[in-house]
Design an enzyme around this catalytic site. Structure first.
Site, PDB file in Angstrom:
ATOM      1  N   GLY A 145      69.979  50.695 -69.110  1.00 32.66           N
ATOM      2  CA  GLY A 145      70.674  51.887 -69.600  1.00 32.66           C
ATOM      3  C   GLY A 145      71.520  51.591 -70.818  1.00 32.66           C
ATOM      4  N   SER A 146      72.668  52.252 -70.896  1.00 33.89           N
ATOM      5  CA  SER A 146      73.525  52.154 -72.076  1.00 33.89           C
ATOM      6  C   SER A 146      74.108  50.765 -72.276  1.00 33.89           C
ATOM      7  CB  SER A 146      74.657  53.173 -71.987  1.00 33.89           C
ATOM      8  OG  SER A 146      74.141  54.477 -72.127  1.00 33.89           O
ATOM      9  N   THR A 147      74.162  49.950 -71.239  1.00 27.41           N
ATOM     10  CA  THR A 147      74.705  48.602 -71.423  1.00 27.41           C
ATOM     11  C   THR A 147      73.851  47.790 -72.390  1.00 27.41           C
ATOM     12  OG1 THR A 147      73.481  47.767 -69.502  1.00 27.41           O
ATOM     13  CG2 THR A 147      75.729  48.550 -69.123  1.00 27.41           C
ATOM     14  N   PHE A 148      72.576  48.167 -72.548  1.00 31.02           N
ATOM     15  CA  PHE A 148      71.693  47.425 -73.448  1.00 31.02           C
ATOM     16  C   PHE A 148      71.956  47.775 -74.911  1.00 31.02           C
ATOM     17  CE2 PHE A 148      67.625  45.974 -75.240  1.00 31.02           C
ATOM     18  CZ  PHE A 148      67.594  44.707 -74.672  1.00 31.02           C
ATOM     19  N   LYS A 149      72.700  48.855 -75.179  1.00 31.16           N
ATOM     20  CA  LYS A 149      73.013  49.229 -76.562  1.00 31.16           C
ATOM     21  C   LYS A 149      73.754  48.110 -77.276  1.00 31.16           C
ATOM     22  CE  LYS A 149      73.142  54.169 -75.651  1.00 31.16           C
ATOM     23  NZ  LYS A 149      73.996  55.338 -75.487  1.00 31.16           N
TER      24      LYS A 149
END
Length: 194
Positions: A145-149
Site C-alpha cells: 500500500g502507501s508505505t511503498f511510496k
C-alpha cells in the site's frame, strides 16, 4: 490429557509453557507400596513467556477494528465486500509487536474443552466464509500500500526524476460494485482549480 494451545503463541511455546513432567517407572505392590524403581527421567518446570503486547493498545486496536466494521456493515464492512482485515502495531525502534488484531474475531472459550461443548458456535466459525479462525496478520499476504511510496519516491529522487513538481492524473475510481457510495471518484488533484 492437558489442554494445550492450538494456535498462536501458546502453540509456538507449548514446550516452555507446559514444561516436562517427571517420569518414573516403578513396580508397585497391590497394597500400593513401591517395591522397586526401574528407571525414570527428570522433568522440567513450566516457564513463563513474556510478550511485548501493550494491553491498552491491544484493547484499543481491537475495539477500533470492531467499531469500524460494525459502522461500515452496510458499505465496505459487509462480508460480501470485505472478508476481514488485519492490524499490527510495531515499535519502530525495537521491532516489538505492541498490538495485533485479526478481524473477524471469534470466542476462544468455545474451544476450551472444560465447559459443555458448543457445537453450533464451532460449526458457525468453521463454516463462516470470512474464516474467523484464520489469523489474518500471520497467515495472509497483503500489498504494502502507501508505505511503498517511500521506496518509489527515494528511487525517483536518486535518478533525479523529481524536477517536474506537477503530475497530471485523470484516473477515475468506479467503486460502487465494491460498496463505494459514489458512482465515480476522480483523483483529488483533478478537483483543484488551475
Amino acid at each position: 490429557g492437558d489442554l494445550i494451545g492450538q494456535m498462536g503463541i501458546e502453540k509456538l511455546y507449548e514446550a516452555q509453557l507446559a514444561g516436562k513432567p517427571e517420569q518414573v517407572l516403578q513396580v508397585i505392590s497391590p497394597s500400593n507400596v513401591v517395591l522397586r524403581e526401574l528407571g525414570g527421567r527428570a522433568g522440567s518446570t513450566p516457564q513463563s513467556v513474556t510478550l511485548t503486547i501493550d494491553r491498552d493498545m491491544q484493547m484499543t486496536a481491537g475495539q477500533a477494528m470492531a467499531d469500524a466494521y460494525n459502522y461500515a456493515a452496510g458499505n465496505w464492512g459487509n462480508p460480501a465486500h470485505s472478508p476481514g482485515a488485519g492490524l499490527v502495531a510495531i515499535d519502530i525502534k525495537t521491532g516489538a509487536v505492541l498490538a495485533m488484531v485479526s478481524w473477524p474475531f471469534f470466542d476462544p472459550s468455545v474451544y476450551n474443552g472444560t465447559d459443555s461443548p458448543a457445537p453450533d458456535e464451532i460449526a458457525a466459525n468453521v463454516q463462516d466464509p470470512r474464516a474467523p479462525l484464520r489469523n489474518r496478520t500471520m497467515q495472509d499476504q497483503y500489498f504494502p500500500g502507501s508505505t511503498f511510496k517511500i521506496v518509489t519516491t527515494a528511487a525517483a529522487a536518486s535518478e533525479k526524476m523529481m524536477a517536474e513538481p506537477t503530475f497530471n492524473c485523470t484516473i477515475e475510481w468506479k467503486g460502487q460494485k465494491y460498496g463505494d457510495t459514489l458512482p465515480v471518484r476522480t483523483d483529488w488533484r483533478a478537483l483543484e482549480s488551475p
